[in-house]
Motif scaffolding. Structure first.
Motif, PDB file in Angstrom:
ATOM      1  N   HIS A   7     144.870  70.911  42.606  1.00 29.64           N
ATOM      2  CA  HIS A   7     144.932  71.206  41.175  1.00 29.64           C
ATOM      3  C   HIS A   7     145.543  72.711  40.740  1.00 29.64           C
ATOM      4  CE1 HIS A   7     142.621  67.511  41.410  1.00 29.64           C
ATOM      5  NE2 HIS A   7     143.089  67.116  40.168  1.00 29.64           N
ATOM      6  N   VAL A   8     146.071  72.689  39.803  1.00 32.12           N
ATOM      7  CA  VAL A   8     146.104  74.219  39.349  1.00 32.12           C
ATOM      8  C   VAL A   8     145.643  74.481  37.796  1.00 32.12           C
ATOM      9  CG1 VAL A   8     148.332  74.580  40.364  1.00 32.12           C
ATOM     10  CG2 VAL A   8     148.597  73.739  38.236  1.00 32.12           C
ATOM     11  N   TYR A   9     145.356  75.493  37.633  1.00 32.78           N
ATOM     12  CA  TYR A   9     144.497  76.013  36.399  1.00 32.78           C
ATOM     13  C   TYR A   9     145.387  76.739  35.443  1.00 32.78           C
ATOM     14  CZ  TYR A   9     141.107  73.621  39.104  1.00 32.78           C
ATOM     15  OH  TYR A   9     140.199  72.635  39.891  1.00 32.78           O
ATOM     16  N   PRO A  10     146.096  76.284  34.667  1.00 28.93           N
ATOM     17  CA  PRO A  10     146.875  76.848  33.601  1.00 28.93           C
ATOM     18  C   PRO A  10     145.674  77.248  32.229  1.00 28.93           C
ATOM     19  CG  PRO A  10     147.454  74.846  33.285  1.00 28.93           C
ATOM     20  CD  PRO A  10     146.405  74.963  34.489  1.00 28.93           C
ATOM     21  N   LEU A  11     146.127  78.547  31.785  1.00 27.08           N
ATOM     22  CA  LEU A  11     145.301  78.925  30.803  1.00 27.08           C
ATOM     23  C   LEU A  11     146.241  78.604  29.656  1.00 27.08           C
ATOM     24  CD1 LEU A  11     143.073  80.803  29.571  1.00 27.08           C
ATOM     25  CD2 LEU A  11     144.499  82.801  29.844  1.00 27.08           C
ATOM     26  N   THR A  12     145.877  77.741  28.797  1.00 23.96           N
ATOM     27  CA  THR A  12     146.847  77.108  27.802  1.00 23.96           C
ATOM     28  C   THR A  12     146.523  77.621  26.382  1.00 23.96           C
ATOM     29  OG1 THR A  12     145.350  74.861  27.730  1.00 23.96           O
ATOM     30  CG2 THR A  12     147.329  75.173  29.327  1.00 23.96           C
ATOM     31  N   GLY A  13     145.311  77.884  25.918  1.00 24.22           N
ATOM     32  CA  GLY A  13     145.095  78.214  24.694  1.00 24.22           C
ATOM     33  C   GLY A  13     143.544  78.578  24.478  1.00 24.22           C
ATOM     34  N   TRP A  14     143.045  78.733  23.128  1.00 23.81           N
ATOM     35  CA  TRP A  14     141.658  78.709  22.623  1.00 23.81           C
ATOM     36  C   TRP A  14     141.368  77.258  22.983  1.00 23.81           C
ATOM     37  CZ3 TRP A  14     138.518  82.722  21.758  1.00 23.81           C
ATOM     38  CH2 TRP A  14     139.155  83.863  21.403  1.00 23.81           C
ATOM     39  N   SER A  15     139.981  76.974  23.378  1.00 25.59           N
ATOM     40  CA  SER A  15     139.522  75.712  23.409  1.00 25.59           C
ATOM     41  C   SER A  15     139.177  75.215  21.981  1.00 25.59           C
ATOM     42  CB  SER A  15     138.188  75.937  23.826  1.00 25.59           C
ATOM     43  OG  SER A  15     137.521  74.523  24.080  1.00 25.59           O
ATOM     44  N   LYS A  16     139.252  73.879  21.948  1.00 24.63           N
ATOM     45  CA  LYS A  16     139.284  73.270  20.504  1.00 24.63           C
ATOM     46  C   LYS A  16     137.915  73.052  20.421  1.00 24.63           C
ATOM     47  CE  LYS A  16     142.875  70.209  19.120  1.00 24.63           C
ATOM     48  NZ  LYS A  16     143.312  68.847  19.204  1.00 24.63           N
ATOM     49  N   GLY A  17     137.268  73.743  19.126  1.00 20.29           N
ATOM     50  CA  GLY A  17     135.998  73.522  18.539  1.00 20.29           C
ATOM     51  C   GLY A  17     134.853  74.093  19.591  1.00 20.29           C
ATOM     52  N   LYS A  18     135.133  74.720  20.706  1.00 19.44           N
ATOM     53  CA  LYS A  18     134.107  75.208  21.548  1.00 19.44           C
ATOM     54  C   LYS A  18     133.867  76.755  21.368  1.00 19.44           C
ATOM     55  CE  LYS A  18     134.046  72.018  25.388  1.00 19.44           C
ATOM     56  NZ  LYS A  18     134.717  72.086  26.501  1.00 19.44           N
ATOM     57  N   LYS A  19     134.672  77.295  20.482  1.00 21.62           N
ATOM     58  CA  LYS A  19     134.889  78.790  20.422  1.00 21.62           C
ATOM     59  C   LYS A  19     133.362  79.594  20.241  1.00 21.62           C
ATOM     60  CE  LYS A  19     137.302  82.411  18.377  1.00 21.62           C
ATOM     61  NZ  LYS A  19     138.140  82.666  17.306  1.00 21.62           N
ATOM     62  N   SER A  20     132.509  78.526  19.582  1.00 22.41           N
ATOM     63  CA  SER A  20     131.177  79.173  19.042  1.00 22.41           C
ATOM     64  C   SER A  20     130.404  79.147  20.282  1.00 22.41           C
ATOM     65  CB  SER A  20     130.754  78.319  17.717  1.00 22.41           C
ATOM     66  OG  SER A  20     130.569  77.043  18.407  1.00 22.41           O
ATOM     67  N   GLY A  21     130.771  78.166  21.350  1.00 21.00           N
ATOM     68  CA  GLY A  21     129.751  78.163  22.485  1.00 21.00           C
ATOM     69  C   GLY A  21     129.000  77.070  22.202  1.00 21.00           C
ATOM     70  N   GLN A  22     128.866  76.536  21.044  1.00 23.12           N
ATOM     71  CA  GLN A  22     127.811  75.489  20.717  1.00 23.12           C
ATOM     72  C   GLN A  22     128.599  73.894  20.690  1.00 23.12           C
ATOM     73  OE1 GLN A  22     126.439  76.047  16.919  1.00 23.12           O
ATOM     74  NE2 GLN A  22     125.045  77.690  17.510  1.00 23.12           N
ATOM     75  N   ARG A  23     127.628  73.178  21.281  1.00 23.16           N
ATOM     76  CA  ARG A  23     128.340  71.901  21.379  1.00 23.16           C
ATOM     77  C   ARG A  23     127.349  71.005  20.428  1.00 23.16           C
ATOM     78  NH1 ARG A  23     128.319  71.085  27.627  1.00 23.16           N
ATOM     79  NH2 ARG A  23     126.337  71.133  27.164  1.00 23.16           N
ATOM     80  N   TYR A  59     145.445  85.021  32.932  1.00 21.99           N
ATOM     81  CA  TYR A  59     146.477  85.182  31.779  1.00 21.99           C
ATOM     82  C   TYR A  59     147.739  85.541  32.452  1.00 21.99           C
ATOM     83  CZ  TYR A  59     148.455  87.352  27.662  1.00 21.99           C
ATOM     84  OH  TYR A  59     149.080  87.897  26.542  1.00 21.99           O
ATOM     85  N   GLU A  60     147.501  86.614  33.477  1.00 20.88           N
ATOM     86  CA  GLU A  60     148.763  86.868  34.225  1.00 20.88           C
ATOM     87  C   GLU A  60     149.556  85.797  34.825  1.00 20.88           C
ATOM     88  OE1 GLU A  60     149.859  89.805  33.615  1.00 20.88           O
ATOM     89  OE2 GLU A  60     147.971  90.677  32.849  1.00 20.88           O
ATOM     90  N   ARG A  61     148.829  84.939  35.375  1.00 19.34           N
ATOM     91  CA  ARG A  61     149.483  83.673  35.950  1.00 19.34           C
ATOM     92  C   ARG A  61     149.761  82.490  35.065  1.00 19.34           C
ATOM     93  NH1 ARG A  61     148.392  83.517  41.730  1.00 19.34           N
ATOM     94  NH2 ARG A  61     149.699  81.426  41.436  1.00 19.34           N
ATOM     95  N   ARG A  62     149.877  82.773  33.768  1.00 20.31           N
ATOM     96  CA  ARG A  62     150.222  81.910  32.887  1.00 20.31           C
ATOM     97  C   ARG A  62     151.515  80.926  33.423  1.00 20.31           C
ATOM     98  NH1 ARG A  62     150.676  84.859  27.500  1.00 20.31           N
ATOM     99  NH2 ARG A  62     151.058  86.293  29.397  1.00 20.31           N
ATOM    100  N   ASP A  63     152.324  81.674  33.791  1.00 20.53           N
ATOM    101  CA  ASP A  63     153.662  80.803  34.108  1.00 20.53           C
ATOM    102  C   ASP A  63     153.649  80.222  35.361  1.00 20.53           C
ATOM    103  OD1 ASP A  63     154.663  81.457  31.770  1.00 20.53           O
ATOM    104  OD2 ASP A  63     155.602  83.363  32.099  1.00 20.53           O
ATOM    105  N   ASN A  64     152.604  80.708  36.249  1.00 15.87           N
ATOM    106  CA  ASN A  64     152.614  80.148  37.610  1.00 15.87           C
ATOM    107  C   ASN A  64     151.296  79.932  37.911  1.00 15.87           C
ATOM    108  OD1 ASN A  64     152.940  79.518  40.212  1.00 15.87           O
ATOM    109  ND2 ASN A  64     152.953  81.842  40.589  1.00 15.87           N
ATOM    110  N   PRO A  65     150.570  78.897  37.148  1.00 20.68           N
ATOM    111  CA  PRO A  65     148.974  78.802  37.355  1.00 20.68           C
ATOM    112  C   PRO A  65     148.599  78.651  38.632  1.00 20.68           C
ATOM    113  CG  PRO A  65     149.975  77.077  35.677  1.00 20.68           C
ATOM    114  CD  PRO A  65     151.139  77.697  36.632  1.00 20.68           C
ATOM    115  N   PRO A  66     147.339  79.304  38.930  1.00 21.00           N
ATOM    116  CA  PRO A  66     146.816  79.202  40.305  1.00 21.00           C
ATOM    117  C   PRO A  66     145.926  78.233  40.679  1.00 21.00           C
ATOM    118  CG  PRO A  66     145.581  80.595  38.974  1.00 21.00           C
ATOM    119  CD  PRO A  66     146.808  80.152  38.124  1.00 21.00           C
ATOM    120  N   THR A  67     146.029  77.786  41.880  1.00 21.50           N
ATOM    121  CA  THR A  67     145.114  76.675  42.368  1.00 21.50           C
ATOM    122  C   THR A  67     143.771  77.444  42.523  1.00 21.50           C
ATOM    123  OG1 THR A  67     145.371  77.350  44.761  1.00 21.50           O
ATOM    124  CG2 THR A  67     146.830  75.753  43.842  1.00 21.50           C
TER     125      THR A  67
END
Ligand SMILES: [Zn+2]
Length: 280
Positions: free
Chosen positions: A86-102, A37-45
């Motif tokens: 590769h860098v790993y940006p935190l971009t938002g809530w996961s689509k449709g996975k929030k319930s943790g159910q696939r 979250y802190e690194r949103r503007d500068n995503p870490p590797t």
């Protein structure tokens, strides 16, 4: 909101410490989330994420990789290529996975995959050998494999367990394998996979699976050999498995070249000396 995945995705990201983060399985996950979250503007590797986890939490690398993937059950943390890493940006809530159910596979799809009633690896059948068949993802979901029928096969429970523990040893490459499988051309998927292993040996079975991920490649060996026309150097070794008696082949990239600007296939055709159109 239930059933509305697109709306869910627009919710703002919770601040570290927010009760919304109680959905995450452990405190360590919440600390990793806070870091991203802190690194949103500068995503870490991944290297930076691992260093943070090692310093702050005393965690081993493999654990950190797994936890970042756990976060993806709730949040979008895509692997985005940036230069050589590769860098790993935190971009938002996961689509449709929030319930943790696939969503599971449909009964119909399952039946279709299991229809041959024979393990795709050892060839044993429920009728003759009393094995139990399960639906296996050729390229595991965590590595970017889909529920597409081409990515599914029947395996007996024993082969499935063996494959799982074998693949688990490559878990640290999960993101790179997923990224390689996204390449639009088979040459690219094979080449990116070899590169992902950073000089480590890649089992031939995995190359075949990743090469065929978007379109079945009967002759992926040929596609791999063709990389030499682009200046790649690929070596192999054969090792006999003392348990099964089978000989396994492994490949590794000793040297690679950047991809051509246009299509890999047409660049290879242009350089192929056996292509008579190239003889002037
Ligand atoms: Zn089997």
């Amino acid at each position: 909101m239930a059933g509305d995945d697109s709306g869910m995705n627009d919710e703002p990201l919770p601040q570290p410490g927010s009760p919304d983060l109680d959905v995450l399985p452990t405190e360590v996950h919440r600390l990793l989330y806070a870091y991203l979250y802190e690194r949103r503007d500068n995503p870490p590797t991944m290297r930076e994420i691992r260093a943070y986890a090692a310093d702050t939490l005393g965690e081993a690398h493999a654990q950190t990789d797994r936890r970042v993937r756990d976060l993806r059950d709730y949040f979008d943390v895509p692997a985005v290529r940036s230069g050589r890493e590769h860098v790993y940006p935190l971009t938002g809530w996961s689509k449709g996975k929030k319930s943790g159910q696939r969503k599971g596979l449909s009964t119909r799809l399952r039946a279709e995959v299991l229809a041959p009633q024979r393990c795709a690896q050892c060839g044993r059948t429920p009728l003759t050998h009393e094995v139990v068949l399960v639906v296996d993802h050729k390229l595991p979901r965590e590595w970017g494999g889909t529920d597409d029928i081409d990515n599914l096969q029947p395996l007996c429970e024993e082969c499935n367990a063996g494959k799982k523990s074998f693949y688990a040893t490559y878990d640290e490459y999960a993101d790179e394998i997923a990224a390689a499988s996204m390449h639009p051309e088979p040459h690219g998927r094979i080449g990116e996979l070899l590169k992902a292993f950073r000089g480590d040996w890649v089992p031939s079975g995995l190359i075949g699976v990743v090469a065929s991920i978007q379109q079945y490649q009967e002759d992926w060996h040929k596609r791999m050999r063709e990389l030499r026309l682009l200046g790649w150097k690929i070596s192999y070794k054969r090792v006999k498995d003392p348990q099964t008696g089978r000989t396994n082949t492994w490949y590794r990239a000793e040297h690679w070249e950047p991809w051509p600007d246009g299509s890999v296939r047409s660049e290879i055709a242009r350089r192929d000396p056996s292509n008579r159109h190239n003889i002037r």
